[in-house]
Every structure is written in structure tokens, then in C-alpha cells.
Design an enzyme around this catalytic site. Structure first.
Site, PDB file in Angstrom:
ATOM      1  N   SER A  93      -9.636   2.151   2.954  1.00 14.98           N
ATOM      2  CA  SER A  93      -8.789   2.912   2.054  1.00 14.98           C
ATOM      3  C   SER A  93      -7.806   2.046   1.265  1.00 14.98           C
ATOM      4  O   SER A  93      -7.135   2.542   0.359  1.00 14.98           O
ATOM      5  CB  SER A  93      -8.000   3.954   2.871  1.00 14.98           C
ATOM      6  OG  SER A  93      -7.171   3.315   3.839  1.00 14.98           O
ATOM      7  N   LYS A 151       0.858  -1.181   0.000  1.00 12.62           N
ATOM      8  CA  LYS A 151       0.000   0.000   0.000  1.00 12.62           C
ATOM      9  C   LYS A 151       0.896   1.234   0.000  1.00 12.62           C
ATOM     10  O   LYS A 151       1.908   1.273   0.711  1.00 12.62           O
ATOM     11  CB  LYS A 151      -0.907  -0.023   1.241  1.00 12.62           C
ATOM     12  CG  LYS A 151      -1.919   1.114   1.306  1.00 12.62           C
ATOM     13  CD  LYS A 151      -2.839   0.945   2.513  1.00 12.62           C
ATOM     14  CE  LYS A 151      -3.850   2.063   2.627  1.00 12.62           C
ATOM     15  NZ  LYS A 151      -4.775   1.878   3.771  1.00 12.62           N
ATOM     16  N   SER A 181     -10.026  -0.328   7.096  1.00 15.97           N
ATOM     17  CA  SER A 181      -9.445  -0.191   5.754  1.00 15.97           C
ATOM     18  C   SER A 181      -8.764  -1.443   5.206  1.00 15.97           C
ATOM     19  O   SER A 181      -8.332  -1.457   4.064  1.00 15.97           O
ATOM     20  CB  SER A 181      -8.451   0.972   5.722  1.00 15.97           C
ATOM     21  OG  SER A 181      -9.128   2.203   5.799  1.00 15.97           O
TER      22      SER A 181
END
EC number: 6.3.5.7
Length: 483
Positions: free
Chosen positions: A151, A76, A175
Site C-alpha cells: 500500500s 506515508k 506494503s
């Protein structure tokens, strides 16, 4: 090769059925071909990946072994990667190349994992849909008109589309678990302090936690093994021994006490999801688990408390992005104040600006007691509810999300509607507990997740329950059409 799980890749590499270089080249070609449809990557690191794969093959040839040695993953894009852009999905950091590797990145590299790239995400990890990224929205491989969750939507979409077997992610209010639910993956948020936050760009420091996103609990165990552990660089890291998560996947569920909070099935939950959750409960009962109704009375206050605490911490953390030291700087500022205002106004997107404003307001002199202090008191009550519940049960089970993935843009004009989608996930962050989402079926062709929560440092228990469930169900093996 792209359909293989991490565990299958580890066996294939050990048996010399293929090399890490061959696997890496195959997946890089697949990303180039398919990622334009879903926009799951911000940066690709082909040269690094191929050099890491070559090194992993050499280590194997010299007699080394390991479940992650030569295994392709992605990070990420808020984990710092030395010399590689770490953007946090924001214009503010579009030009930022970190001078060091995050602990998670360094640990996985040392274990021999191959980094294919950095995945798309909601800007500064603020969002539940992966629509706030400066690099464009990520699309859900199960239906390209729908969101993948946020997210960590880029990590989830990439794994769901079989672009790679697993990816790192972070979870501040859901997330990891919500994108896992929306894309038919298994995702684990570890206990707060289990995985180092050093080099992980902060959103809300008391809530953020890194963890794995993969297709199976078995794969999550492998990736978590490489991520977890004490780190003296992180003052919130906890010095607790890390068990062998893969070895712990063999436990019987006979007599396991599963608590189902009555508050989870109130208004707001899609009845079709409720039915799938009840089906999951029946499956676990068949495996020997005992179901008990419990209560988490303060759950109703969790969302307002979270949306005071998280923005308050964000307003402090994001004050460092001022146009002076690193990141975006506006052109031709008239003076220092103009530099600050325009750099932040132009560098941050609307959702980030909204949360900074909310947080600054909650921390301001006249409102600190009314909002921030009260939210922290509610946080304590939420934690106490869990402690009481875990005196009676071993695991808490419920839906991961109240609804399946919504259409792109459907909640953009109503941020509160999107915030309410976090209702089942944020309590684990407020309390610091480990939580896992695993596939539980489909509604209108869109995946649904079931969430498991456990006491502190019982990630192994979550992974074992999920693994036993996955040995007896096939939801996690389903693949989106076209991928």
C-alpha cells in the site's frame, strides 16, 4: 542534486557543498514538475519544509551534525502530522488534521529531517497496487501504465522518480517490500515492536509496522536509525537497545548461512524472476555465503490465515470512523443509524468495505472458532517454521513477489488474484520478523526484488547483507527513463 542518496546528501551538507534550503527548494520544484505524471503525493508541505530546512542549516552552523539533519523525506499519509491533513488515502479522513505528531514523525523531525509532504497510499493501507486511494492511483515511474505496488505506493514512486531520497512507509502484509520490489528500491520491514506505532493509523494492529523506503541499504540504515526505538506510548513497542545500523554495514559475509525455502520456487513464480533470484544467490555465494535448502511447510496456509486475521483486526479498528467524532459525515441523516450507515458507506471505498465485511464475518459468533481461532493457530505454525529454520541458517532468501508489477486495473475486478501476490511477504508479518527487499534485476523493463528475512531484531544483519550485495551489483543505481 536529486540523484543523491541520503548518505551522499549527509556528506554534501557536512562539507557545505549546498544548504538544506537549496536542496529542499530544488526537490520541491522537481515535485511540482514531475509528480503530476505519477500522483505520488496527497499533500505537499512547502512552508513547513522550508522552515525545517532553515532550522537545520542553523543547527549545522552552530556545530550540530547528523545523517538526517537537513535531509528531505516524506511520510506515508497514515502517520499523524500535527495540523496537516492525515487522510489514509480515504474520503473518510479527507478533512482530518491530526492534533499531534506520530512518534515516527516527531523522532525524525527532532533528528532534523525535512518533511516535503505526505505520500499517496491504498485506502487505509488495504491493497497491493495503490489503486484504492481516494486521491487516484499512483503510477510506476518505470512504466506509467503499471502499478507501483501497495500500500506504500506513493512513498515508493516518489523515491524511485528521484523526487526525494527516502520516505517512511508501513508494512502489514508486504506494503514496504512489494512496492520496493516493483520500483527498484530497498525497503525494510522491521521486527514487530521495533518502530513505534503511536500515531500511525491502524489497519491490523498485530501486523502493522513502520519502516524505511530508500534506494540503498545504506540509506535504509540511516532512516531506520531515526525511526527505531522504544516508545512508552505504544504498548506493543519493545524496549530493546537500537544498534548503530550504519556502523554495522561493514561485516563480511564469509560463512553466512543463507536458507532458501523449497516452497518458494513452486508453481506461481514467474520463471524469469526465479532466474534473477538464483543470480542473486550466486552473487552472495561469491561473497562467501553458504547456501542451504530449507523448508517452510506451513507457508501454503499463510494467505488464507492472513486474510482472516488482518480484516478481523481492521473491522475492529475501523469501527471508530462512525461519522460522529471525526472524519467524513453524511449530509442530512434521518437518525443515528442512518448517520452510521451512510457516513461509512459513502466514506469508505469498496476494498475497505470488503475487508470490513470479511473481518466482521470471521469474528461473528458462529464463525469465530472456524475462522479466526484457526487462523491464529496457523499463525503459530508459521512462526514455529521460522524458528526451526533459524536454528540452521542466519538469513532466509527468496523472491519478494511472484510476478513483476502488473498493469493498472489488471487485477481490480479479481481481489483474490491481487491477494495472492502477497504470498512471499505476509509470512514475515504473521511471525513478526524483519524482512528486506532489494533490487535484483529486471523483467521486461520492470524491476524485480529479492527478499531477505532474519531472526527478531536482526535488522542490522539484513542491512549488512544487502549493503555488501549492493557494493558488488549495480541494479539499485538504475534510474527510470524520464526521471
Amino acid at each position: 542534486m536529486h540523484h543523491m542518496t541520503l548518505a551522499e546528501i549527509a556528506r554534501g551538507l557536512a562539507d557545505k557543498k549546498f544548504s538544506s534550503v537549496e536542496l529542499t527548494q530544488t526537490l520541491l520544484a522537481r515535485i511540482a514538475q514531475l509528480d503530476p505524471q505519477i500522483n505520488s503525493f496527497i499533500s505537499l508541505t512547502q512552508d513547513l519544509a522550508l522552515s525545517q530546512a532553515k532550522a537545520a542549516d542553523e543547527r549545522r552552523a552552530n556545530g550540530e551534525s547528523g545523517a538526517l539533519l537537513g535531509a528531505p523525506i516524506a511520510h506515508k499519509d497514515l502517520f499523524c502530522t500535527q495540523g496537516i491533513r492525515t487522510s489514509c488515502g480515504s474520503k473518510m479522513l479527507d478533512n482530518f488534521k491530526a492534533p499531534y505528531d506520530a512518534t515516527v514523525v516527531a523522532k525524525l523531525a527532532a533528528a532534523g529531517a525535512v518533511t516535503l509532504g505526505k505520500t499517496n497510499m491504498d485506502e487505509f493501507a488495504m491493497g497491493s497496487a495503490n489503486e484504492s486511494s481516494w486521491y487516484g492511483a499512483v503510477k510506476n515511474p518505470w512504466n506509467l501504465e503499471h502499478v507501483p505496488g501497495g500500500s506504500s505506493g506513493g512513498s515508493a514512486a516518489a523515491v524511485a522518480a528521484r523526487l526525494l531520497p527516502a520516505a517512511t512507509a508501513t508494512d502489514t502484509g508486504g506494503s514496504i517490500r512489494q512496492p520496493a520490489a516493483f520500483t527498484n528500491l530497498t525497503g525494510l520491514k522491521p521486527t514487530y515492536g521495533r518502530v513505534s506505532r503511536w500515531g500511525m493509523i491502524a489497519y491490523a494492529s498485530s501486523l502493522d509496522q513502520g519502516g524505511p523506503l530508500a534506494r540503498t541499504a545504506e540509506d535504509c540504515a540511516i532512516l531506520l536509525q531515526g525511526m527505531a526505538g522504544f516508545d512508552p506510548n505504544d504498548s506493543t513497542s519493545i524496549d530493546e537497545p537500537v544498534p548503530d545500523y550504519s556502523a554495522g554495514l561493514t561485516g563480511s559475509l564469509q560463512g553466512l548461512r543463507i536458507g532458501v525455502p523449497k516452497e518458494y520456487f513452486s508453481a506461481g513464480l514467474d520463471p524469469r524472476i526465479a532466474e534473477l533470484i538464483h543470480n542473486s544467490i550466486k552473487e552472495l555465494e561469491k561473497l562467501g555465503a553458504v547456501i542451504k535448502e530449507i523448508s517452510l511447510p506451513n507457508m501454503q496456509h499463510a494467505i488464507p490465515a492472513y486474510y482472516v486475521i488482518a480484516p478481523a483486526e481492521a473491522s475492529s479498528n475501523l469501527s471508530r470512523f462512525d461519522g460522529v467524532r471525526f472524519g467524513y459525515r453524511c449530509e442530512n441523516p434521518e437518525n443515528l443509524e442512518d448517520l452510521y450507515k451512510r457516513s461509512r458507506g459513502e466514506g469508505f471505498g469498496s476494498e475497505v468495505q470488503r475487508r470490513i465485511m470479511v473481518g466482521a464475518y470471521a469474528l461473528s459468533a458462529g464463525y469465530y472458532d472456524a475462522y479466526y481461532l484457526k487462523a491464529q493457530k496457523i499463525r503459530r505454525l508459521v512462526k514455529n517454521d521460522f524458528m526451526t529454520a533459524f536454528n540452521e541458517v542466519d538469513i532466509i532468501l527468496g523472491p519478494t513477489t511472484p510476478n513483476p508489477a502488473w498493469k493498472l486495473g489488471a487485477k481490480s475486478s479479481d481481489p483474490v488474484a491481487a491477494y495472492l501476490e502477497d504470498v512471499y511477504t505476509i509470512t514475515a508479518n504473521l511471525a513478526g520478523l524483519p524482512g528486506l527487499s532489494m533490487p535484483a534485476g529486471f523483467v521486461d523493463g520492470l524491476p524485480v526484488g529479492v527478499q531477505l528475512l532474519a531472526p527478531y531484531f536482526q535488522e542490522g544483519r539484513l542491512l549488512n547483507v544487502a549493503h555488501q550485495y549492493q557494493l558488488n551489483t549495480d541494479w539499485h543505481t538504475r534510474t527510470p527513463t524520464g526521471f
